[in-house]
Design a protein around this motif. Structure first.
Motif, PDB file in Angstrom:
ATOM      1  N   GLN A 435      19.187   8.136  -6.014  1.00 19.78           N
ATOM      2  CA  GLN A 435      18.282   8.216  -7.170  1.00 19.78           C
ATOM      3  C   GLN A 435      16.834   8.152  -6.703  1.00 19.78           C
ATOM      4  O   GLN A 435      16.477   7.364  -5.832  1.00 19.78           O
ATOM      5  N   GLN A 436      15.990   8.991  -7.291  1.00 21.37           N
ATOM      6  CA  GLN A 436      14.564   8.963  -6.971  1.00 21.37           C
ATOM      7  C   GLN A 436      13.842   7.986  -7.888  1.00 21.37           C
ATOM      8  O   GLN A 436      13.986   8.037  -9.105  1.00 21.37           O
ATOM      9  N   VAL A 437      13.087   7.088  -7.282  1.00 21.85           N
ATOM     10  CA  VAL A 437      12.299   6.104  -8.024  1.00 21.85           C
ATOM     11  C   VAL A 437      10.830   6.441  -7.832  1.00 21.85           C
ATOM     12  O   VAL A 437      10.374   6.643  -6.701  1.00 21.85           O
ATOM     13  N   ARG A 438      10.118   6.538  -8.931  1.00 23.42           N
ATOM     14  CA  ARG A 438       8.686   6.838  -8.889  1.00 23.42           C
ATOM     15  C   ARG A 438       7.904   5.532  -9.028  1.00 23.42           C
ATOM     16  O   ARG A 438       8.013   4.829 -10.023  1.00 23.42           O
ATOM     17  N   PHE A 439       7.130   5.180  -7.990  1.00 24.09           N
ATOM     18  CA  PHE A 439       6.290   3.983  -8.014  1.00 24.09           C
ATOM     19  C   PHE A 439       4.842   4.380  -8.271  1.00 24.09           C
ATOM     20  O   PHE A 439       4.367   5.394  -7.728  1.00 24.09           O
ATOM     21  N   THR A 440       4.152   3.585  -9.083  1.00 25.54           N
ATOM     22  CA  THR A 440       2.747   3.855  -9.418  1.00 25.54           C
ATOM     23  C   THR A 440       1.929   2.586  -9.252  1.00 25.54           C
ATOM     24  O   THR A 440       2.341   1.507  -9.699  1.00 25.54           O
ATOM     25  N   ILE A 441       0.780   2.741  -8.604  1.00 29.48           N
ATOM     26  CA  ILE A 441      -0.160   1.629  -8.410  1.00 29.48           C
ATOM     27  C   ILE A 441      -1.429   1.931  -9.204  1.00 29.48           C
ATOM     28  O   ILE A 441      -1.985   3.032  -9.084  1.00 29.48           O
ATOM     29  N   ARG A 442      -1.882   0.984  -9.994  1.00 28.95           N
ATOM     30  CA  ARG A 442      -3.169   1.097 -10.688  1.00 28.95           C
ATOM     31  C   ARG A 442      -4.080   0.003 -10.144  1.00 28.95           C
ATOM     32  O   ARG A 442      -3.716  -1.178 -10.141  1.00 28.95           O
ATOM     33  N   MET A 443      -5.272   0.394  -9.700  1.00 30.21           N
ATOM     34  CA  MET A 443      -6.185  -0.533  -9.029  1.00 30.21           C
ATOM     35  C   MET A 443      -7.556  -0.482  -9.694  1.00 30.21           C
ATOM     36  O   MET A 443      -8.109   0.601  -9.892  1.00 30.21           O
ATOM     37  N   LEU A 444      -8.097  -1.639 -10.048  1.00 25.63           N
ATOM     38  CA  LEU A 444      -9.398  -1.723 -10.699  1.00 25.63           C
ATOM     39  C   LEU A 444     -10.323  -2.629  -9.890  1.00 25.63           C
ATOM     40  O   LEU A 444      -9.894  -3.685  -9.397  1.00 25.63           O
ATOM     41  N   GLY A 445     -11.580  -2.227  -9.778  1.00 30.03           N
ATOM     42  CA  GLY A 445     -12.585  -3.047  -9.118  1.00 30.03           C
ATOM     43  C   GLY A 445     -12.368  -3.204  -7.632  1.00 30.03           C
ATOM     44  O   GLY A 445     -12.773  -4.223  -7.054  1.00 30.03           O
ATOM     45  N   LEU A 446     -11.763  -2.208  -6.985  1.00 31.99           N
ATOM     46  CA  LEU A 446     -11.383  -2.342  -5.573  1.00 31.99           C
ATOM     47  C   LEU A 446     -11.909  -1.195  -4.722  1.00 31.99           C
ATOM     48  O   LEU A 446     -11.280  -0.779  -3.741  1.00 31.99           O
ATOM     49  N   GLU A 447     -13.095  -0.704  -5.064  1.00 29.63           N
ATOM     50  CA  GLU A 447     -13.691   0.396  -4.312  1.00 29.63           C
ATOM     51  C   GLU A 447     -13.808   0.057  -2.819  1.00 29.63           C
ATOM     52  O   GLU A 447     -14.157  -1.067  -2.459  1.00 29.63           O
ATOM     53  N   ASN A 448     -13.502   1.058  -1.995  1.00 28.68           N
ATOM     54  CA  ASN A 448     -13.576   0.989  -0.527  1.00 28.68           C
ATOM     55  C   ASN A 448     -12.441   0.201   0.114  1.00 28.68           C
ATOM     56  O   ASN A 448     -12.308   0.202   1.346  1.00 28.68           O
ATOM     57  N   ALA A 449     -11.644  -0.481  -0.691  1.00 24.07           N
ATOM     58  CA  ALA A 449     -10.448  -1.116  -0.150  1.00 24.07           C
ATOM     59  C   ALA A 449      -9.323  -0.082  -0.078  1.00 24.07           C
ATOM     60  O   ALA A 449      -9.503   1.072  -0.476  1.00 24.07           O
ATOM     61  N   HIS A 450      -8.158  -0.483   0.407  1.00 22.06           N
ATOM     62  CA  HIS A 450      -7.039   0.456   0.479  1.00 22.06           C
ATOM     63  C   HIS A 450      -5.728  -0.285   0.220  1.00 22.06           C
ATOM     64  O   HIS A 450      -5.592  -1.473   0.544  1.00 22.06           O
ATOM     65  N   PRO A 451      -4.741   0.428  -0.366  1.00 25.65           N
ATOM     66  CA  PRO A 451      -3.451  -0.208  -0.639  1.00 25.65           C
ATOM     67  C   PRO A 451      -2.487  -0.060   0.522  1.00 25.65           C
ATOM     68  O   PRO A 451      -2.608   0.853   1.350  1.00 25.65           O
ATOM     69  N   GLU A 452      -1.526  -0.954   0.587  1.00 29.29           N
ATOM     70  CA  GLU A 452      -0.416  -0.809   1.504  1.00 29.29           C
ATOM     71  C   GLU A 452       0.854  -1.279   0.809  1.00 29.29           C
ATOM     72  O   GLU A 452       0.818  -2.180  -0.037  1.00 29.29           O
ATOM     73  N   ILE A 453       1.958  -0.651   1.138  1.00 28.88           N
ATOM     74  CA  ILE A 453       3.243  -1.003   0.557  1.00 28.88           C
ATOM     75  C   ILE A 453       4.057  -1.767   1.589  1.00 28.88           C
ATOM     76  O   ILE A 453       4.255  -1.300   2.728  1.00 28.88           O
ATOM     77  N   ILE A 454       4.528  -2.939   1.181  1.00 27.11           N
ATOM     78  CA  ILE A 454       5.391  -3.761   2.015  1.00 27.11           C
ATOM     79  C   ILE A 454       6.815  -3.634   1.470  1.00 27.11           C
ATOM     80  O   ILE A 454       7.049  -3.885   0.282  1.00 27.11           O
ATOM     81  N   ARG A 455       7.745  -3.239   2.322  1.00 30.18           N
ATOM     82  CA  ARG A 455       9.150  -3.154   1.927  1.00 30.18           C
ATOM     83  C   ARG A 455       9.961  -4.089   2.814  1.00 30.18           C
ATOM     84  O   ARG A 455       9.940  -3.983   4.041  1.00 30.18           O
ATOM     85  N   ASP A 456      10.615  -5.041   2.159  1.00 27.35           N
ATOM     86  CA  ASP A 456      11.458  -6.009   2.883  1.00 27.35           C
ATOM     87  C   ASP A 456      10.689  -6.699   4.004  1.00 27.35           C
ATOM     88  O   ASP A 456      11.237  -7.014   5.069  1.00 27.35           O
TER      89      ASP A 456
END
Length: 510
Positions: A435-456
């Motif tokens: 099954q395909q799962v669609r993940f979405t991240i919404r980020m506010l007030g975080l200009e110039n930063a970056h996201p990372e996904i941690i799995r297990d």
């Protein structure tokens, strides 16, 4: 509820018709929740009614009532008619043995328990037997008949929390991300600050609360070591600080670990390894009996002579009964001594535990940028309103992220969609192989930063990790389930690599 808000945010970029329909659905849900809340308001256990006339002028009336042997809190709501005709009735109470307080005409509600009482009243054990409300009648005019009503409520040790301990109504209505600090100390344990003459003294609770209000937090928990004496001060302060929810807590401080307990004012016996509390699971029994939430504090800290019990070493801990882990403590924000490795190890073993943060503040005079200043870090909880019950339920559900630097605007929302099912931080999805799962991240007030996904527990390349360019930004990625148990969560890091936001997981097949 947080998943609904995240879906609404995502739909801003999609079908406007679907957005309108979803909005109506959310409003209907909120209306239902509000109606349900009103329907579940507690009914009084006793109601005393009577009539006062001119013959009672400048006398005292005694209204006896019986209190059972298992009552731990007594509350009285008093009202009367004919105010507009210059009728004045005063109020006080005696227990079976002594005078417990007199508020005259300045309060229409009071509460008394062993740990705290409304100002004008004395805290102490609720003695079973015949109590007496005392009505003073300073004035009533000839020919006037005033009808009074005293609603009396009894609480018991094992009653679940309803609303808030120190407030009769929500401090704010409406679903939102509420920001708070869950770990702080003052004069009731080892908190200190400088006196007027510059001497280091036990720091009054008022200064901690005032500092939290100045930093525009929505809630705080006062967690002094093992004691309950702070609750009476909190009861006095809550009406004045009517934008800041004060929640009772305490840091259960043992030789094998420290843990915060929220949601109860009852005594928790902290004497772990003694005949009174021979095992940690006996301690957990106490917390469970009073419907409290327990969070293990700074579990990654070393434990020894310098700080006995600071790390969590209690053997045979039943983690199915632990609610949360202090993943971020003001003194150790990130790295091996933070609570993150400890927390993630438990997630990998199949326990769904909420990561929270706490400043562990011991000095209310710390500037806002100092580690362990009030609100540094801030725990951000999605809740339907600003009540203690709602905040604690949000923590139980894992609808939480941690704002490491305690800002007022940084926000993380993380959702997953699989078929017709949507989940957000703290929720789980049953996802079969392929099954395909669609993940979405919404980020506010975080200009110039970056996201990372941690799995297990491992860093992945699942999401675009380029710098965030705008005040509000959304990123998505697809994940194909293998049908096994996994958890995924979001970190937000600065350009220099510092951790700014720690998110709680979405769980697959837990």
């Amino acid at each position: 509820m947080p998943s609904i808000v995240i879906v609404l945010s995502a739909l801003r970029h999609g079908s406007s018709r679907l957005l309108r329909l979803t909005t109506v659905f959310v409003l209907l849900l909120c209306a239902f929740a509000s109606t349900k809340g009103r329907a579940q308001q507690k009914k009084p256990d006793l109601v005393l009614r009577g009539t006062v006339t001119y013959a009672d002028r400048q006398t005292y009336l005694e209204l006896p009532f019986a209190v059972g042997k298992d009552v731990t809190r007594l509350s009285v709501e008093f009202s009367y008619t004919e105010h507009d005709k210059h009728t004045n009735l005063d109020l006080g109470v005696f227990d079976t043995e002594r005078f417990r307080g007199w508020s005259g005409g300045n309060k229409s509600f009071f509460t008394i328990s062993e740990t705290d009482a409304t100002p004008s009243y004395l805290p102490g054990v609720i003695v079973p037997g015949k109590w007496k409300l005392i009505l003073g009648v300073p004035n009533i005019e000839e020919g006037v008949r005033s009808e009074y009503e005293a609603k009396i409520y009894f609480s018991h040790l094992n009653d679940p929390l309803e609303g808030s301990t120190f407030s009769q109504k929500p401090l704010r209505e409406g679903a939102a991300w509420y920001r708070g600090d869950l770990h702080m100390h003052n004069a009731h344990s080892d908190g200190s600050c400088k006196s007027q003459s510059g001497e280091k003294v036990p720091c009054p609770l008022y200064k901690t609360v005032e500092d939290a209000a100045n930093r525009k937090l929505d809630f705080i928990a006062i967690t002094d070591h093992n004691t309950m004496s702070q609750y009476n001060d909190m009861r006095e302060l809550q009406p004045y600080f009517d934008k800041l929810l004060l929640m009772p807590g305490r840091e259960v401080t043992t030789f094998q670990g420290h843990a915060n307990v929220f949601g109860t004012t009852a005594f928790i016996d902290f004497r772990l390894t003694s005949p009174h509390v021979p095992t940690v699971n006996k301690l957990l029994d106490q917390v469970q009996e009073v419907h409290g939430i327990i969070s293990l504090n700074h579990p990654g800290s070393p434990s020894g002579a310098a700080c006995m019990g600071c790390g969590w070493t209690a053997p045979d801990t039943d983690f199915t009964r632990i609610n949360a882990i202090e993943a971020i403590n003001g003194g150790s924000l990130d790295g091996p001594r933070s609570g993150i490795p400890f927390w993630q190890d438990k997630l990998n073993k199949g326990f769904r535990l909420t990561a929270i943060g706490g400043s562990d503040n011991h000095d209310a005079d710390y500037g806002p940028s100092i580690r362990s200043a009030v609100g540094h870090p801030t725990t951000v909880v999605y809740a339907p309103n600003l009540t203690e019950e709602a905040i604690l339920n949000g923590i139980r559900a894992g609808h939480v992220f941690i704002d490491i630097e305690g800002t007022q605007d940084r926000t993380l929302e993380f959702s997953a969609n699989a078929g017709t099912t949507t989940a957000s931080m703290g929720d789980f999805l049953a996802s079969p192989t392929g099954q395909q799962v669609r993940f979405t991240i919404r980020m506010l007030g975080l200009e110039n930063a970056h996201p990372e996904i941690i799995r297990d527990g491992d860093l992945t390349t699942l999401v675009d990790a380029s710098p965030i360019k705008t005040t509000e930004e959304m990123r998505s990625f697809d994940y194909v389930s293998d049908g096994k148990r996994h958890w995924l969560r979001v970190n937000i890091r600065s350009a220099e690599g510092s951790l700014l936001i720690l998110g709680n997981p979405i769980y697959l097949n837990f």
